[in-house]
Design an enzyme around this catalytic site. Structure first.
Site, PDB file in Angstrom:
ATOM      1  N   LEU A   1       0.850  -1.176   0.000  1.00 51.76           N
ATOM      2  CA  LEU A   1       0.000   0.000   0.000  1.00 51.76           C
ATOM      3  C   LEU A   1       0.894   1.237   0.000  1.00 51.76           C
ATOM      4  O   LEU A   1       2.007   1.215   0.531  1.00 51.76           O
ATOM      5  CB  LEU A   1      -0.905   0.034   1.239  1.00 51.76           C
ATOM      6  CG  LEU A   1      -1.979  -1.053   1.367  1.00 51.76           C
ATOM      7  CD1 LEU A   1      -2.708  -0.906   2.699  1.00 51.76           C
ATOM      8  CD2 LEU A   1      -2.965  -0.992   0.210  1.00 51.76           C
ATOM      9  N   ASP A   2       0.399   2.312  -0.587  1.00 51.32           N
ATOM     10  CA  ASP A   2       1.139   3.566  -0.538  1.00 51.32           C
ATOM     11  C   ASP A   2       1.346   3.989   0.913  1.00 51.32           C
ATOM     12  O   ASP A   2       0.550   3.639   1.794  1.00 51.32           O
ATOM     13  CB  ASP A   2       0.371   4.665  -1.275  1.00 51.32           C
ATOM     14  CG  ASP A   2       0.204   4.373  -2.753  1.00 51.32           C
ATOM     15  OD1 ASP A   2       1.059   3.659  -3.310  1.00 51.32           O
ATOM     16  OD2 ASP A   2      -0.783   4.855  -3.339  1.00 51.32           O
ATOM     17  N   ARG A   3       2.360   4.776   1.117  1.00 54.64           N
ATOM     18  CA  ARG A   3       2.705   5.248   2.463  1.00 54.64           C
ATOM     19  C   ARG A   3       1.495   5.811   3.210  1.00 54.64           C
ATOM     20  O   ARG A   3       1.273   5.505   4.395  1.00 54.64           O
ATOM     21  CB  ARG A   3       3.778   6.333   2.326  1.00 54.64           C
ATOM     22  CG  ARG A   3       4.202   7.010   3.620  1.00 54.64           C
ATOM     23  CD  ARG A   3       4.972   8.285   3.291  1.00 54.64           C
ATOM     24  NE  ARG A   3       4.090   9.254   2.638  1.00 54.64           N
ATOM     25  CZ  ARG A   3       4.508  10.125   1.721  1.00 54.64           C
ATOM     26  NH1 ARG A   3       5.768  10.128   1.328  1.00 54.64           N
ATOM     27  NH2 ARG A   3       3.663  10.987   1.185  1.00 54.64           N
TER      28      ARG A   3
ATOM     29  N   THR B   1      -1.762   5.435   2.452  1.00 54.36           N
ATOM     30  CA  THR B   1      -2.982   4.630   2.384  1.00 54.36           C
ATOM     31  C   THR B   1      -3.027   3.683   3.572  1.00 54.36           C
ATOM     32  O   THR B   1      -2.049   3.017   3.878  1.00 54.36           O
ATOM     33  CB  THR B   1      -3.026   3.813   1.074  1.00 54.36           C
ATOM     34  OG1 THR B   1      -2.970   4.706  -0.042  1.00 54.36           O
ATOM     35  CG2 THR B   1      -4.299   2.993   0.988  1.00 54.36           C
TER      36      THR B   1
ATOM     37  N   ARG C   1      -6.220   6.534  -7.256  1.00 56.78           N
ATOM     38  CA  ARG C   1      -5.900   7.959  -7.156  1.00 56.78           C
ATOM     39  C   ARG C   1      -5.916   8.614  -8.534  1.00 56.78           C
ATOM     40  O   ARG C   1      -6.439   9.721  -8.714  1.00 56.78           O
ATOM     41  CB  ARG C   1      -4.527   8.129  -6.485  1.00 56.78           C
ATOM     42  CG  ARG C   1      -4.488   7.573  -5.070  1.00 56.78           C
ATOM     43  CD  ARG C   1      -3.077   7.422  -4.544  1.00 56.78           C
ATOM     44  NE  ARG C   1      -2.380   8.709  -4.463  1.00 56.78           N
ATOM     45  CZ  ARG C   1      -1.100   8.832  -4.146  1.00 56.78           C
ATOM     46  NH1 ARG C   1      -0.374   7.744  -3.899  1.00 56.78           N
ATOM     47  NH2 ARG C   1      -0.550  10.024  -4.076  1.00 56.78           N
TER      48      ARG C   1
END
Length: 315
Positions: A115-117, A119, A252
């Site tokens: 997951l993105d930082r 998220t 996104r």
């Protein structure tokens, strides 16, 4: 008059008008979404430094573990920490009785998904190379069903359910961008290619009012034109997303293209300040994961508790 004086919120996105795509002078496909705003570099650096500090101090609590057995752990990652932090936290966590004394198990922890930082939500961490290979393949082959919850700011759309299909790839300066569907397979700078990207979305609430969702009636968009960023909306939209492909920053990017960028997502047109509060993260949460157990084959479905910003909109 300055832009900030005309808008009730602070945004980093440039204003542009819809236009038909033109062939790039370089011969490469033309992105359908704008590049990162210049000021996003400063914001991203500040967030990265904050996340590094948070990650260094992070400790896994019992409430963060959604599921655990001898093969894997499902963890609820908070926003603002890096994925690798979870490996370190799990390695220092007391093992299950079945894993006690098994140092190999602790050494073979592996991220099955990322997951993105900023998220939050569900991540799967495996305990052996064999299980890791099976689950990574399941994610790669799109056999894992995922849902996300996003808080978006924009004009309330006419659609309640939508499927958007486009291209995806890195532009000249390395930024992830939406490309037209017809450009899938074409070469990009750096030697990569435009890949297909499809997301289904449904609007759960608009300005706190729950929306009635019925079966059928799904609209569709195939991206072939530039994104329309001529206006900024002020509606708060709680959206559930179903990514059908697993591209970087997929949800996104598609929210940006649709004119409903995620709150706090400075890279992709989201407002950094909303209702007098400046946010240090984007409002995106990995809500659920469904897949077959990599060892037993038993069907599994996990749900993560909603973060406070989603509960407020869903109440």
């Amino acid at each position: 008059m300055p832009l900030c004086a005309t808008l009730p919120f602070k945004t980093l996105a440039p204003i542009a008008h819809r236009s038909r795509p033109m062939a790039a002078a370089s011969g490469y496909p033309k992105p359908m979404t704008p590049p990162y705003p210049a000021v996003s570099k400063e914001v991203e650096l500040r967030r990265a430094m904050t996340a590094a500090a948070r990650s260094g101090a992070f400790e896994l609590s019992a409430g963060d573990v959604v599921f655990e057995d001898e093969s894997m752990v499902v963890v609820n990652k908070p926003s603002g920490i890096y994925c690798e932090t979870l490996l370190k936290a799990l390695a220092s966590k007391p093992p299950l009785p079945a894993d006690a004394g098994n140092e190999t198990c602790q050494a073979n922890l592996h991220l099955a998904n990322r997951l993105d930082r900023d998220t939050s939500g569900l991540m799967v961490i495996t305990k052996s190379h064999k299980v890791a290979a099976k689950l990574v393949k399941a994610f790669t082959d799109h056999k894992v069903k995922k849902t996300y919850i996003a808080l978006c700011i924009g004009n309330a759309p006419k659609w309640k359910k939508l499927t958007i299909s486009s291209g995806h790839g890195r532009s000249k300066f390395g930024a992830w961008r939406v490309y037209s569907k017809s450009d899938v397979g074409r070469a990009l700078p750096g030697g990569s290619m435009v890949k297909d990207m499809t997301t289904s979305l449904e609007v759960l609430s608009i300005n706190g009012w729950k929306q009635e969702l019925r079966d059928g009636g799904v609209e569709s968009i195939v991206v072939e034109r530039m994104a329309d960023e001529s206006t900024y909306g002020e509606d708060e939209l709680l959206i559930r997303a179903f990514p059908q492909s697993g591209r970087t920053h997929q949800i996104r990017l598609h929210c940006q293209y649709l004119g409903v960028p995620i709150r706090g997502d400075v890279k992709y047109g989201g407002v950094i300040e909303w209702k007098g509060v400046e946010f240090d993260f984007h409002a995106l949460h990995a809500e659920s994961l469904s897949f077959d157990h990599p060892v037993t084959g038993f069907p599994l479905c996990f749900h993560s508790p909603l973060p406070p910003w989603a509960k407020e909109m869903d109440s």
